[in-house]
Enzyme design. Structure first.
Site: not given
Ligand code: ARG
Length: 486
Positions: A31, A163-164, A291, A297, A304, A336
């Site tokens: 991560s 309204t509407h 555009s 345009k 939007e 995670q």
């Molecule tokens: N990267 C993990 C998370 O975001 C950290 C905690 C991980 N803990 C573990 N026991 N693997 O949740």
């Protein structure tokens, strides 16, 4: 120590394993490329933990000094971009800890005493989110100020209220804008309330059951500013709950979804008002796009997109709440997956509030003066609004009310006016354009004072109850908001 040794050491479980993790699994489970965003919170949390470990005599004062020294170095490495983030080290926590150990040796290895990544990550996300919440609170106030600013200049500008999406009754344009101020004010209240639940400390829960070390969790909470309104340390009271629930993130995303829904409603109105068929407002060129094929345009793309991005944030709410559903206690790696939706929600809400506030109220000079200069925000086309109000028989209710004041029961008055409107449509005239004699044909009680009741401003002035659209009421509300928002 070589990086290779360090990486092996950081993976504390590696002795148990007979083969290395597959490359695909490494990438799938890592991560770090998104959670490195938590680095400041991670360092802050680690320093508070280390300070407490030393105060409790669990680590030596010398270890603490080394941890502090190493963390200062890591901080500057990350800030300068010199820090090398490694996929092998999975997440922000292990990356920072491994670098710390590389820099200061055994003291770095002592940091994780009485701690798990489970309580660490829950703490980091809360600390990070708390900082973002405070920025969003400021942006919500800016948004309200922008709307109040435009409202204050347009109290006497009248547009048809719908309204509407059918012309209903005339309203002050300021009153219309202040409706959104109310929505954003409630959003700000919700944010302040949920902040209390975000700002509680999981650290000290360790993996799930608490820890055998004599930790002082309240000390850590105080050091991290995790305190309640009375200044008492705010500590999560159950270790299993503390490491596993992400309801604080879900609640935040619920708040964010409501903000985005409010923004989206306003954005939709801006799109409609800007269309040639309404022509109620204009936007500055820097908020419009052209555009590639139609030279005439000028499109309100920002509005939007703001409307469109509301769907994205609502999607994140669905994602997070579904992520939680069905997770047994305590921590599961599913969690995670909380980060990307949460990060994107924060980014989207911040950008959207900022850009919409600027587009509406103009950019505010950051000169710190009490009445800073603003560039031009949206341009109000008062005549077009008024003409639209006059076209739609918006004062029909006023004629009915007039007759009620003259003694006719409301239901009968309603019927009489329906006839008058039908005839006026056939003649292509507004009610106020019908001669007095014609009006008297519908009910003999009608006298010359009827024409005042049928004007747009007469209609507005008549709605002089608390929360109504009479300019006197609207001015009172503007003053209240100005005093509240500063
Ligand atoms: N990267 C993990 C998370 O975001 C950290 C905690 C991980 N803990 C573990 N026991 N693997 O949740």
């Amino acid at each position: 120590m070589s990086t290779h040794q360090l990486d092996k050491k950081a993976q504390a479980w590696s002795a148990l394993f007979s083969e290395p993790m597959s490359e695909l699994v490494k990438r799938y489970t890592a991560s770090v490329f998104f959670d490195k965003r938590l680095w400041q919170a991670d360092i802050e949390g680690s320093l508070a933990h280390a300070e407490m470990l030393a105060a409790q005599g669990i680590i030596a004062a010398q270890d603490l000094a080394q941890i502090q020294h190493g963390m200062a170095q890591i901080r500057s490495e990350i800030e300068s971009g010199a820090f090398e983030w490694k996929l092998e080290l999975e997440d922000v926590h292990l990356n920072i800890e491994a670098r710390l150990t590389q820099l200061v040796g055994d003291a770095g290895k002592r940091l994780h005493t009485g701690r798990s990544r489970n309580d660490q990550v829950a703490t980091d996300v809360r600390l990070w989110l708390r900082g973002e919440i405070d920025q969003i609170a400021t942006l919500l106030a800016d948004m309200q100020r922008a709307l109040v600013h435009v409202a204050a200049q347009n109290v006497d500008v009248i547009l048809p209220g719908f309204t509407h999406l059918q012309v209903a009754q005339p309203v002050s344009f300021a009153h219309h804008l202040l409706a959104y101020v109310e929505m954003f004010a409630r959003d700000a209240e919700r944010l302040a309330d949920l902040r209390k639940r975000v700002n509680r400390l999981p650290l000290g829960s360790a993996a799930l059951a608490g820890t055998s070390y004599p930790l002082d969790r309240e000390r850590v909470a105080r050091n991290l500013g995790m305190v309640d309104e009375a200044g008492r340390p705010a500590v999560c009271q159950n270790s299993l709950d503390a490491v596993s629930d992400r309801d604080f993130a879900i609640e935040f995303t619920g708040f964010a979804s409501l903000v985005m829904v409010h923004v989206s409603r306003l954005a939709e109105e801006i799109v409609v008002w800007m269309s040639q068929n309404f022509g109620f407002i204009n936007l500055s060129d820097r908020y419009c796009t052209g555009s590639s094929i139609m030279p005439q345009k000028r499109n309100p793309d920002v509005a939007e997109l703001a409307r469109g991005k509301s769907g994205r944030v609502i999607g994140h709410l669905m994602g997070l709440i579904t992520l939680m559903k069905g997770q047994p206690l305590a921590y599961n790696k599913d969690n995670q997956e909380d980060k990307e939706p949460l990060f994107d929600t924060v980014d989207t809400v911040k950008d959207t509030l900022r850009i919409m506030a600027e587009m509406i109220g103009g950019e505010v000079a950051a000169d710190g003066s009490p009445n800073p200069q603003r560039t031009r925000g949206l341009t109000v086309k008062a005549e077009a609004m008024q003409a639209a109000a006059l076209r739609g028989y918006a004062t029909a209710t006023d004629l009915a009310d007039y007759l009620v004041k003259k003694g006719l029961p409301f239901r009968d008055a309603h019927e009489v006016v329906a006839h008058a409107v039908k005839d006026a449509i056939a003649l292509g005239k507004d009610l106020s354009e019908l001669p007095l004699e014609t009006l008297q044909g519908y009910d003999a009680r009608i006298t010359a004072d009827v024409h005042e009741a049928l004007t747009l401003s007469g209609s507005l002035n008549a709605r002089n109850t608390l929360g109504g659209t009479a300019p006197a009421q609207v001015r009172t509300q503007i003053q209240r908001h100005q005093a509240r928002l500063g």
